[in-house]
Design a protein around this motif. Structure first.
Motif, PDB file in Angstrom:
ATOM      1  N   ALA A 143     -15.816  16.020   8.970  1.00  0.00           N
ATOM      2  CA  ALA A 143     -16.863  17.127   8.906  1.00  0.00           C
ATOM      3  C   ALA A 143     -18.092  17.008   9.953  1.00  0.00           C
ATOM      4  O   ALA A 143     -18.594  15.633  10.084  1.00  0.00           O
ATOM      5  CB  ALA A 143     -17.530  17.230   7.576  1.00  0.00           C
ATOM      6  N   TYR A 144     -18.357  17.842  10.634  1.00  0.00           N
ATOM      7  CA  TYR A 144     -19.529  17.676  11.724  1.00  0.00           C
ATOM      8  C   TYR A 144     -19.933  19.137  11.832  1.00  0.00           C
ATOM      9  O   TYR A 144     -19.284  20.028  11.637  1.00  0.00           O
ATOM     10  CB  TYR A 144     -19.199  17.157  13.066  1.00  0.00           C
ATOM     11  CG  TYR A 144     -18.015  17.863  13.739  1.00  0.00           C
ATOM     12  CD1 TYR A 144     -18.473  18.697  14.784  1.00  0.00           C
ATOM     13  CD2 TYR A 144     -16.759  17.386  13.532  1.00  0.00           C
ATOM     14  CE1 TYR A 144     -17.071  19.318  15.527  1.00  0.00           C
ATOM     15  CE2 TYR A 144     -15.725  17.915  14.405  1.00  0.00           C
ATOM     16  CZ  TYR A 144     -16.023  18.722  15.130  1.00  0.00           C
ATOM     17  OH  TYR A 144     -15.148  19.402  15.859  1.00  0.00           O
ATOM     18  N   ALA A 145     -21.240  19.044  12.534  1.00  0.00           N
ATOM     19  CA  ALA A 145     -21.803  20.242  12.879  1.00  0.00           C
ATOM     20  C   ALA A 145     -22.221  20.160  14.353  1.00  0.00           C
ATOM     21  O   ALA A 145     -22.579  19.084  14.754  1.00  0.00           O
ATOM     22  CB  ALA A 145     -23.266  20.516  12.053  1.00  0.00           C
ATOM     23  N   GLU A 146     -22.320  21.178  15.089  1.00  0.00           N
ATOM     24  CA  GLU A 146     -22.461  21.353  16.504  1.00  0.00           C
ATOM     25  C   GLU A 146     -23.577  22.464  16.951  1.00  0.00           C
ATOM     26  O   GLU A 146     -23.576  23.245  16.618  1.00  0.00           O
ATOM     27  CB  GLU A 146     -21.421  21.570  17.276  1.00  0.00           C
ATOM     28  CG  GLU A 146     -20.304  20.586  17.328  1.00  0.00           C
ATOM     29  CD  GLU A 146     -19.009  20.648  18.323  1.00  0.00           C
ATOM     30  OE1 GLU A 146     -18.992  20.152  19.476  1.00  0.00           O
ATOM     31  OE2 GLU A 146     -18.354  21.517  17.860  1.00  0.00           O
ATOM     32  N   TRP A 147     -24.443  22.159  17.806  1.00  0.00           N
ATOM     33  CA  TRP A 147     -25.455  22.956  18.336  1.00  0.00           C
ATOM     34  C   TRP A 147     -25.072  23.028  19.907  1.00  0.00           C
ATOM     35  O   TRP A 147     -25.138  21.945  20.437  1.00  0.00           O
ATOM     36  CB  TRP A 147     -26.983  22.402  18.161  1.00  0.00           C
ATOM     37  CG  TRP A 147     -27.848  23.156  18.609  1.00  0.00           C
ATOM     38  CD1 TRP A 147     -28.782  24.165  17.906  1.00  0.00           C
ATOM     39  CD2 TRP A 147     -28.428  23.117  20.055  1.00  0.00           C
ATOM     40  NE1 TRP A 147     -29.758  24.561  18.954  1.00  0.00           N
ATOM     41  CE2 TRP A 147     -29.504  23.963  20.170  1.00  0.00           C
ATOM     42  CE3 TRP A 147     -27.973  22.279  21.380  1.00  0.00           C
ATOM     43  CZ2 TRP A 147     -30.117  24.408  21.490  1.00  0.00           C
ATOM     44  CZ3 TRP A 147     -28.944  22.855  22.290  1.00  0.00           C
ATOM     45  CH2 TRP A 147     -29.736  23.691  22.474  1.00  0.00           C
ATOM     46  N   HIS A 148     -24.910  24.149  20.474  1.00  0.00           N
ATOM     47  CA  HIS A 148     -24.544  24.355  21.700  1.00  0.00           C
ATOM     48  C   HIS A 148     -25.916  25.315  22.488  1.00  0.00           C
ATOM     49  O   HIS A 148     -26.163  26.248  21.745  1.00  0.00           O
ATOM     50  CB  HIS A 148     -23.243  24.877  21.861  1.00  0.00           C
ATOM     51  CG  HIS A 148     -22.200  24.040  21.890  1.00  0.00           C
ATOM     52  ND1 HIS A 148     -21.562  23.343  22.772  1.00  0.00           N
ATOM     53  CD2 HIS A 148     -21.618  23.769  20.694  1.00  0.00           C
ATOM     54  CE1 HIS A 148     -20.636  22.447  22.599  1.00  0.00           C
ATOM     55  NE2 HIS A 148     -20.578  22.869  21.105  1.00  0.00           N
ATOM     56  N   ALA A 149     -26.502  25.014  23.494  1.00  0.00           N
ATOM     57  CA  ALA A 149     -27.432  25.855  24.218  1.00  0.00           C
ATOM     58  C   ALA A 149     -26.777  27.056  24.396  1.00  0.00           C
ATOM     59  O   ALA A 149     -27.710  28.244  24.197  1.00  0.00           O
ATOM     60  CB  ALA A 149     -27.916  25.077  25.518  1.00  0.00           C
ATOM     61  N   SER A 150     -25.388  27.150  24.803  1.00  0.00           N
ATOM     62  CA  SER A 150     -25.153  28.612  24.940  1.00  0.00           C
ATOM     63  C   SER A 150     -25.017  29.461  23.853  1.00  0.00           C
ATOM     64  O   SER A 150     -24.826  30.621  24.339  1.00  0.00           O
ATOM     65  CB  SER A 150     -23.612  28.445  25.799  1.00  0.00           C
ATOM     66  OG  SER A 150     -22.687  27.855  24.780  1.00  0.00           O
ATOM     67  N   ASP A 151     -25.139  28.794  22.826  1.00  0.00           N
ATOM     68  CA  ASP A 151     -24.879  29.861  21.496  1.00  0.00           C
ATOM     69  C   ASP A 151     -26.391  30.339  21.089  1.00  0.00           C
ATOM     70  O   ASP A 151     -26.497  30.985  20.128  1.00  0.00           O
ATOM     71  CB  ASP A 151     -24.236  28.923  20.328  1.00  0.00           C
ATOM     72  CG  ASP A 151     -23.110  28.675  20.653  1.00  0.00           C
ATOM     73  OD1 ASP A 151     -22.239  29.313  21.428  1.00  0.00           O
ATOM     74  OD2 ASP A 151     -22.513  27.755  20.079  1.00  0.00           O
ATOM     75  N   ASN A 152     -27.448  29.701  21.624  1.00  0.00           N
ATOM     76  CA  ASN A 152     -28.693  29.789  21.190  1.00  0.00           C
ATOM     77  C   ASN A 152     -29.579  30.319  22.108  1.00  0.00           C
ATOM     78  O   ASN A 152     -30.366  30.079  22.965  1.00  0.00           O
ATOM     79  CB  ASN A 152     -29.254  28.502  20.812  1.00  0.00           C
ATOM     80  CG  ASN A 152     -28.500  27.798  19.446  1.00  0.00           C
ATOM     81  OD1 ASN A 152     -28.797  28.540  18.570  1.00  0.00           O
ATOM     82  ND2 ASN A 152     -27.641  27.045  19.606  1.00  0.00           N
TER      83      ASN A 152
END
Length: 152
Positions: A143-152
């Protein structure tokens, strides 16, 4: 090799953190911990100035390590994170009074919210030539979470 090739650089970190999810309807409402694995990816153009000691680098891995250690690993490692609006404030203060490392976050300390917090902290420390590309925070092996600049 000359040109404006944008390259992604990733550095990985590990830290141990406890937390409790206030108001959650499962086991994670209890204080428990994780061996977090954090991957931080930045993107930029490798330095082409031949007089620069960092020639060929987007960012020195050591410089990225310093930022992430200071902003995330050192504060969060072996700390317990509580939502500052939790009724567990009494417990949090008791732990602090006994010399424990406690973070009272202004968010529910889920992996999702932690990557949002981490992204803001890392972005604030990067030079304008280097952008934060993504963060992956692995809570367990599956289990992990990801943050992407392209989504924000």
């Amino acid at each position: 090799m000359k040109g404006k090739h944008r390259i992604r650089i990733t550095k990985q970190f590990t830290f141990e953190t406890g937390h409790a999810l206030y108001g959650y309807d499962g086991k994670c409402r209890n204080v428990h911990g994780h061996s977090y694995k954090l991957s931080v990816t930045v993107i930029g153009v490798p330095i082409i100035d031949t007089s620069n000691v960092k020639l060929g680098m987007v960012i020195d891995f050591g410089d990225l390590k310093k930022i992430v250690k200071e902003e995330i690993v050192e504060p969060f490692d072996h700390a317990t994170v509580f939502n500052k609006n939790t009724p567990h404030l009494e417990l949090a203060h008791e732990l602090k009074d006994r010399g424990h490392k406690v973070i009272l976050a202004d968010y529910q300390p889920t992996s999702e919210n932690m990557v949002i917090d981490f992204a803001a902290k890392i972005k604030a420390r990067l030079s304008e030539e280097i952008q934060l590309h993504s963060i992956k925070l692995r809570e367990t092996e599956t289990a992990y979470a990801e943050w992407h600049a392209s989504d924000n």
